[in-house]
Design a protein around this motif. Structure first.
Motif, PDB file in Angstrom:
ATOM      1  N   ASP A   1       2.810  -7.967  -4.233  1.00 30.08           N
ATOM      2  CA  ASP A   1       2.235  -8.689  -5.384  1.00 30.08           C
ATOM      3  C   ASP A   1       2.529  -7.887  -6.650  1.00 30.08           C
ATOM      4  O   ASP A   1       2.304  -6.671  -6.708  1.00 30.08           O
ATOM      5  CB  ASP A   1       0.718  -8.853  -5.194  1.00 30.08           C
ATOM      6  CG  ASP A   1       0.091  -9.722  -6.286  1.00 30.08           C
ATOM      7  OD1 ASP A   1      -0.246 -10.889  -5.993  1.00 30.08           O
ATOM      8  OD2 ASP A   1      -0.059  -9.229  -7.431  1.00 30.08           O
TER       9      ASP A   1
ATOM     10  N   GLU B   1       3.096 -14.879  -7.649  1.00 29.89           N
ATOM     11  CA  GLU B   1       4.036 -13.757  -7.543  1.00 29.89           C
ATOM     12  C   GLU B   1       3.700 -12.924  -6.314  1.00 29.89           C
ATOM     13  O   GLU B   1       3.809 -11.715  -6.302  1.00 29.89           O
ATOM     14  CB  GLU B   1       4.040 -12.907  -8.825  1.00 29.89           C
ATOM     15  CG  GLU B   1       2.769 -12.967  -9.635  1.00 29.89           C
ATOM     16  CD  GLU B   1       1.618 -12.248  -8.978  1.00 29.89           C
ATOM     17  OE1 GLU B   1       0.954 -12.887  -8.119  1.00 29.89           O
ATOM     18  OE2 GLU B   1       1.389 -11.072  -9.295  1.00 29.89           O
ATOM     19  N   GLU B   2       3.278 -13.630  -5.256  1.00 26.73           N
ATOM     20  CA  GLU B   2       2.946 -12.963  -3.999  1.00 26.73           C
ATOM     21  C   GLU B   2       3.954 -13.363  -2.915  1.00 26.73           C
ATOM     22  O   GLU B   2       4.212 -14.540  -2.687  1.00 26.73           O
ATOM     23  CB  GLU B   2       1.528 -13.368  -3.555  1.00 26.73           C
ATOM     24  CG  GLU B   2       1.094 -12.648  -2.297  1.00 26.73           C
ATOM     25  CD  GLU B   2      -0.397 -12.817  -2.005  1.00 26.73           C
ATOM     26  OE1 GLU B   2      -1.204 -12.762  -2.958  1.00 26.73           O
ATOM     27  OE2 GLU B   2      -0.736 -13.011  -0.828  1.00 26.73           O
TER      28      GLU B   2
HETATM   29 MG    MG Z   1      -0.967 -12.595  -7.209  1.00 30.68          MG
END
Ligand code: MG
Ligand code: GH3
Ligand code: MG
Length: 394
Positions: free
Chosen positions: A252, A295-296
């Motif tokens: 992340d 954004e993981e």
């Molecule tokens: Mg995240």
């Protein structure tokens, strides 16, 4: 020709229906190749012109042109389906040379036998050429069937050419074409063996469309990696319910909201793409990487022990942290945090292991970000510096 010869109406009707079906499939984006519809429409038109046009020279010339156009379009349809270069220039040169010869044969030599030979041979060469180009690309059974049925159409032309040119005493007069044995033979083979061709083209186009839609549903548009659904579906199809032991890393980006807020969403997207590229380069084949959301990212590394997974995560983290983003208009470093868990620690299922890796990720964030942490069901969330101790205990 007597109007009671109803058989001569069948090819144009059948091919018009097939052309309409392919036109609709093209409009619905099921097939990307409009050339299928054009090829079948031309075949229908070719039959109408050759049998029903009353001016015999014009009928021979026009149908000769229309059938070579159909062969060109079928070839383009095949090349589009198998995604190979279309070879436009050499095939168009072939069509031009054929057309000049056709003018000579019909209006100068005035030979029906020569015109039929030219048209059948030209059709067979042009379509056979395309079949040879795409044949080795066919791997799915329906694609192999398409190659076989197209080859049958080519073979039908070759056999007819040889038979009527060299083994019969056919009339050489254009006005005798409509009632000729040749015309009957073309009609009969077209509505029997050659009809397998449009049906396999239909099956191959539909099956390619289903595959394209499935791939789109399982792929993350921004990075080209698997999405969450693709991750589970791919593991399911590769391993069934027997997912092997392995390690999970969750990645992340740190303070990503700040990147979006300061530099804009488009720059944020490029950072996400950058991480996606980094992961696909660094996670070796055999590993499964997916963007689970935002954004993981999640990576599952089958058969990879915890120690090695820590090294992989550390490699990604450290190279991402020193990456320059000047081209994207970002003048500072972007870092990421990683959480790791392994099925070898607790013997849990993959979904639980992902949850544990996620918990470890929060520990890495809490410990100051830009680091790797290892988690296990024993309540341990260990920052990177201590991971070796945990690996020894595992
Ligand atoms: Mg995240
Ligand atoms: P932390 O260090 O705790 O992870 O802080 P953070 O700011 O990164 O927090 P978080 O991980 O919750 O941030 C996720 C942000 O990602 C929120 C959302 O606006 C943004 N985001 C989600 N999907 C996209 C996307 O497709 N493109 C862009 N540019 N931003 C996205
Ligand atoms: Mg974040």
């Amino acid at each position: 020709m007597s109007d009671s010869n109803i058989i001569f109406y069948i090819p144009p009707i059948l091919f018009s229906i097939v052309a309409l079906a392919f036109f609709l499939l093209w409009r619905l984006k099921v097939t990307p190749a409009w050339q299928w519809a054009a090829g079948f429409a031309q075949t229908a038109a070719g039959f109408v012109v050759s049998t029903f046009l009353t001016e015999p020279h014009l009928a021979a010339f026009a149908s000769g042109l229309i059938f070579i156009g159909a062969a060109y379009c079928y070839g383009s349809g095949l090349m589009a389906h198998f995604r190979v270069p279309r070879l436009r220039a050499p095939r168009l040169i072939f069509v031009a040379l054929y057309s000049i010869t056709l003018v000579y044969v019909v209006y100068w030599a005035e030979s029906l036998v020569a015109q039929l030979f030219l048209t059948d041979a030209g059709f067979a060469v042009l379509l056979g050429w395309s079949v040879c180009v795409v044949a080795r690309k066919a791997s799915r059974p329906i694609d192999k069937a398409l190659i076989v049925t197209t080859s049958i159409v080519v073979l039908d032309s070759v056999i007819r050419t040889l038979f009527f040119t060299f083994f019969t005493n056919s009339s050489d007069n254009f006005s005798d074409f409509a009632t000729s044995l040749y015309n009957l033979e073309v009609t009969v083979t077209t509505i029997t063996v050659c009809m397998f061709f449009p049906f396999t083209a239909l099956g191959a186009s539909a099956s390619a469309a289903i595959e394209r839609h499935r791939a789109a549903a399982e792929t993350d548009e921004l990075t080209g990696l698997l999405n969450r659904r693709g991750f589970w579906d791919t593991l399911g199809s590769d391993f069934g319910s027997e997912i092997p032991q392995g390690s999970v890393i969750v990645f992340d980006i740190d303070h990503f909201k700040r990147v979006n807020d300061t530099y804009g969403h488009a720059v944020g997207d490029q950072v996400i793409q950058g991480l996606g590229g980094e992961l696909s380069r660094r996670i070796e084949s055999g590993g499964y990487v997916a963007r689970f959301g935002g954004e993981e990212f999640v990576a599952f590394l089958p058969h990879v022990p915890l120690e090695e997974a820590v090294a992989v995560a550390e490699g990604v983290r450290s190279s991402f942290a020193v990456r320059k983003w000047n081209k994207q208009g970002l003048d500072r470093a972007v870092t990421l945090s990683c959480g790791i868990s392994s099925t070898w620690i607790d013997g849990l299922g993959l979904d639980r292991i992902i949850e544990q890796a996620d918990e470890a990720l929060y520990a890495a964030k809490a410990a100051g970000r830009n680091q790797v942490a290892v988690g296990s069901g024993r309540g341990l969330q260990v920052p990177m510096a201590d991971h070796r101790k945990l690996a020894e205990r595992a």
